[in-house]
Structure formats: C-alpha cells, structure tokens
Design an enzyme around this catalytic site. Sequence first.
Site, PDB file in Angstrom:
ATOM      1  N   GLN A   1      10.836  42.281  32.374  1.00  0.00           N
ATOM      2  CA  GLN A   1      11.365  41.930  31.063  1.00  0.00           C
ATOM      3  C   GLN A   1      10.271  41.533  30.087  1.00  0.00           C
ATOM      4  O   GLN A   1      10.355  41.798  28.896  1.00  0.00           O
ATOM      5  CB  GLN A   1      12.383  40.800  31.187  1.00  0.00           C
ATOM      6  CG  GLN A   1      13.613  41.184  31.970  1.00  0.00           C
ATOM      7  CD  GLN A   1      14.250  42.465  31.459  1.00  0.00           C
ATOM      8  OE1 GLN A   1      14.816  42.497  30.375  1.00  0.00           O
ATOM      9  NE2 GLN A   1      14.144  43.540  32.222  1.00  0.00           N
TER      10      GLN A   1
ATOM     11  N   HIS B   1       8.884  44.185  27.744  1.00  0.00           N
ATOM     12  CA  HIS B   1       9.713  44.707  26.662  1.00  0.00           C
ATOM     13  C   HIS B   1       9.132  44.379  25.289  1.00  0.00           C
ATOM     14  O   HIS B   1       9.099  45.208  24.390  1.00  0.00           O
ATOM     15  CB  HIS B   1      11.117  44.095  26.736  1.00  0.00           C
ATOM     16  CG  HIS B   1      12.120  44.970  27.416  1.00  0.00           C
ATOM     17  ND1 HIS B   1      12.486  46.193  26.932  1.00  0.00           N
ATOM     18  CD2 HIS B   1      12.845  44.785  28.538  1.00  0.00           C
ATOM     19  CE1 HIS B   1      13.392  46.734  27.739  1.00  0.00           C
ATOM     20  NE2 HIS B   1      13.621  45.895  28.720  1.00  0.00           N
TER      21      HIS B   1
ATOM     22  N   GLU C   1      20.345  36.215  29.262  1.00  0.00           N
ATOM     23  CA  GLU C   1      20.836  37.598  29.222  1.00  0.00           C
ATOM     24  C   GLU C   1      20.963  38.125  30.656  1.00  0.00           C
ATOM     25  O   GLU C   1      22.015  38.603  31.064  1.00  0.00           O
ATOM     26  CB  GLU C   1      19.866  38.441  28.411  1.00  0.00           C
ATOM     27  CG  GLU C   1      20.222  39.904  28.321  1.00  0.00           C
ATOM     28  CD  GLU C   1      19.134  40.725  27.647  1.00  0.00           C
ATOM     29  OE1 GLU C   1      19.436  41.845  27.203  1.00  0.00           O
ATOM     30  OE2 GLU C   1      17.974  40.266  27.575  1.00  0.00           O
ATOM     31  N   HIS C   2      19.871  38.059  31.419  1.00  0.00           N
ATOM     32  CA  HIS C   2      19.860  38.507  32.819  1.00  0.00           C
ATOM     33  C   HIS C   2      19.574  37.307  33.716  1.00  0.00           C
ATOM     34  O   HIS C   2      18.640  36.547  33.463  1.00  0.00           O
ATOM     35  CB  HIS C   2      18.764  39.547  33.063  1.00  0.00           C
ATOM     36  CG  HIS C   2      18.791  40.714  32.132  1.00  0.00           C
ATOM     37  ND1 HIS C   2      17.980  40.803  31.019  1.00  0.00           N
ATOM     38  CD2 HIS C   2      19.535  41.839  32.140  1.00  0.00           C
ATOM     39  CE1 HIS C   2      18.220  41.936  30.390  1.00  0.00           C
ATOM     40  NE2 HIS C   2      19.162  42.590  31.043  1.00  0.00           N
TER      41      HIS C   2
ATOM     42  N   ASP D   1      19.796  47.809  34.521  1.00  0.00           N
ATOM     43  CA  ASP D   1      19.340  48.418  33.272  1.00  0.00           C
ATOM     44  C   ASP D   1      19.636  49.909  33.226  1.00  0.00           C
ATOM     45  O   ASP D   1      19.951  50.457  32.171  1.00  0.00           O
ATOM     46  CB  ASP D   1      17.821  48.220  33.120  1.00  0.00           C
ATOM     47  CG  ASP D   1      17.488  47.166  32.087  1.00  0.00           C
ATOM     48  OD1 ASP D   1      18.415  46.558  31.518  1.00  0.00           O
ATOM     49  OD2 ASP D   1      16.287  46.949  31.843  1.00  0.00           O
TER      50      ASP D   1
ATOM     51  N   HIS E   1      58.633  32.079   2.403  1.00  0.00           N
ATOM     52  CA  HIS E   1      58.758  32.468   3.804  1.00  0.00           C
ATOM     53  C   HIS E   1      60.135  32.076   4.340  1.00  0.00           C
ATOM     54  O   HIS E   1      60.818  32.860   5.008  1.00  0.00           O
ATOM     55  CB  HIS E   1      57.685  31.774   4.651  1.00  0.00           C
ATOM     56  CG  HIS E   1      56.327  32.393   4.544  1.00  0.00           C
ATOM     57  ND1 HIS E   1      55.644  32.498   3.370  1.00  0.00           N
ATOM     58  CD2 HIS E   1      55.526  32.955   5.503  1.00  0.00           C
ATOM     59  CE1 HIS E   1      54.474  33.069   3.589  1.00  0.00           C
ATOM     60  NE2 HIS E   1      54.385  33.371   4.882  1.00  0.00           N
TER      61      HIS E   1
END
Length: 430
Positions: free
Chosen positions: A254, A257, A322-323, A356, A415
């Site tokens: 990761q 990235h 996230e992971h 992934d 109403h």
Amino acid sequence: MKIVSARDFRLQREVDYGTAEQNQAVKDIIRGIRTEGDTALLRYTEAFDRVKLSPQDLRITPDELQAAYSQVEPSFLEAIRAAAVNIREFHMKQRRASWMDLQEDGSVLGQIIRPLQRVGVYVPGGKAAYPSSVLMNVIPAQVAGVPEIVMVTPPATGGKAGIDPYTLVAAAEAGVTEAYRIGGAQAIAALAYGTETIKPVDKVCGPGNIYVALAKKEVYGVVDIDSIAGPSEIVVLADDTANPAYVAADLLSQAEHDEMASAILITPSRPLAEAAAEEVRKQLAELPRREIASASIEQYGAIIVTETLEEGIEVVNRLAPEHLELMVENPMAYAGLVENAGAIFLGAYSSEPVGDYFAGPNHIIPTNGTARFSSPVDVDDFIKKSSMIYYSKEALFKNGAAIMELARHEGLEGHARAIEVRLKNEGEAE
C-alpha cells in the site's frame, strides 16, 4: 519504521479537500464545460493533457477497443477474465428484489428496486493505469442492471491521443461500449452536465487525482458520486505467529501507491515489531517504487506496540482503516470484534492484493476513517428505491384521525384537510 506504544500513538488524519487555488480552478473548469460544452472540453484537454482533439476524436471507437487485444499478453487476458468472473459472482449475491406486502385491510405496502439509467466511470491514466478499477466499477453496475455505462479516461500526454491498451481490454471484457478519451475535472463536469457529444449521467464513480476528487465534490447533488477518495490505507494486526516478511510486504503493497498512503502494523509482540521494521527496510531497498513508498513510510507509517491483541482491536476501530489484515493465530476469533474496517483480510495467505485484484469483493473501499459509516462499492450503489403505498378505504377510515392529529400537531392544516375531505365525502356517500 518508527515503533511507538499504543499509549504514545496519536491519530493525525488530515482530510485534504485541496487548496483555495485548486478549488477555484475546478469551479472555473466546471463553469467552462457548462457554458461551452465540447469547445471547453477540447480546450482543457489540449491545455492539461497536451493533446489536440476534434469533437469526432473524443469517443473511443469499438475498433480501438478490439485493436487493444493485440497489444496485451495472453497471460494478462487470462488473468483479467478470471478476475472478472470472480467479481461478477461475488456481486451477483448482492442483488435485491422489489417486494410487496398485502395487509389484512387491503392496503399494499412495498418497495420498488430500479437500476440507475446511466453511470459514468472515471479511470485514471496519470501516474499509472488501473485496469482492475474498470472491473470494480463496471461489473457491479452491470449486475444492478444499469443499461448505460460510460467510461472516461485521459489520453496519453504529450500530443498522443492513445489510451493504455490494458485499460481498453479491461473495458471491453467488462462490456463497456461507450468510452471517451477525456480526463481531469473537465471529464467529471462533462459527465455531470453533458456536452454536445456526451450525454449527462446519473452517477459518477471511480478514483482520480485531487482535481478529479474536487470536481466530484463540486457536482454532487447534480449527480450522485461514489465517494471522495483519500490516499490508500492498510493496518496489519499481528501476533508473534506472523511472518515478518509477509507483514512487511503487505505494508509496502500500500505504501507504494502514494506518498500520502498510510501503512501501520499493530502488534503486542515487540520481537515481531522489530523484525518487521527490519524487513520493511530490506524490502524497501529493492522496491521499484521505493521513492514513493519511502515517503509514505516516513510520513504516515508506524508500528504500534500494544499490551494485548484486544487493545490492538481498540486501536483498529479508532483508525477505521480501508484495509485491515488480521495476521494472527486465530483470525476468525477476532474478526467479530472489528467494528470499523472497509475490508478485512483473514490469515497469512489473504494478502491485500488478493482482494485488490482477484478474490471478488470490491476494491473501492472507504478511506480517511469513513469506514465508520460507509461501505465498499457494491450493487446497492447503482440502484434506487421507491416506496409504494396503496391505501384501502378501510385503512384510511381506520387511521385517518391519527394522521390528522399528527399533521395538525405540526401546524400543517392542509395535510389534515387532505385526509378530512375524504373521510367526510366517503362518510356522506355511505
């Protein structure tokens, strides 16, 4: 990697929504697309991508999609097809059906499920091409029943209008039949508002750079968006049974990235912490993207030593990563304790890249701690729901007084009278 105790660790997450200059630039681009359409789209493409196109050049033709097959290896084609099968099978299990419930008084209540009609998928083409993201966006939309899926991706810069052939093959394999060679904030604006060439969509999804993220934020409300994605994140919770080489490799998967990606190991084992830190150092030296990964590890990487695994779970739930990898002796025993994580990987062989690329679950996952309240992209992202109410006369007479009571309590006499007129009229008819 720096090793700290859980007591000394402080979560410092910065949600970056761009500078004032970047936000203004995006607003100007969107305004240009709204007022000038294709003319502005072509001008921005020439300015930012250094590619001069005509309106006829914008669309990627079916012949270009087919020609891309000759430019990729058979092994890639085999892999992308196998991944597509897994992704489709996983998302097929998420499909919903409309339902109706007949009441004893003759009323019918229900929910109608319909797909969105037209969805735009953004595929990056800057630092790297991501064919896998094509599958992860397009396939859930197809499973939901979306009839029109349009892909946009930037042309190669420097005067070339070509598109990465691997991206094109992934698009063809996923079933994309409408695609355009445009990128950046201008592509998001074109999808949201339409131009002479591109029809507007109902939803825009897919990752991109800061200008793409800001454009998605700006057009939200005109169209739906999947999310405003932040840098990638991974947390590995490990005990002394974990292999430090595996831990380090997954952290670096990761970190490579993005310079702002976050890679964190949490463990009650000091020996594992030290061995993993050494493995990160060794593996980093041989990583092709080591400059990016080094910046990520230096700025946003950490090894947190806890007293127990249970304390580690508490840190995980604060981070809402996230992971999350549970590289512990009995991962199933701890999975149920995880409250906040986008995707949970169990055991030594469930490395993050398995998810992934290949296993089937979606890899578009909430970042920046938003796993506290949001979920990975799935079929639900591409459907809409309508409530259905058929009220019988018996039901209205039975419940009309209660409805009027609530309406008048809120000061909405109109109403109440909408119910009252029916009760009086039907009562007199009887």
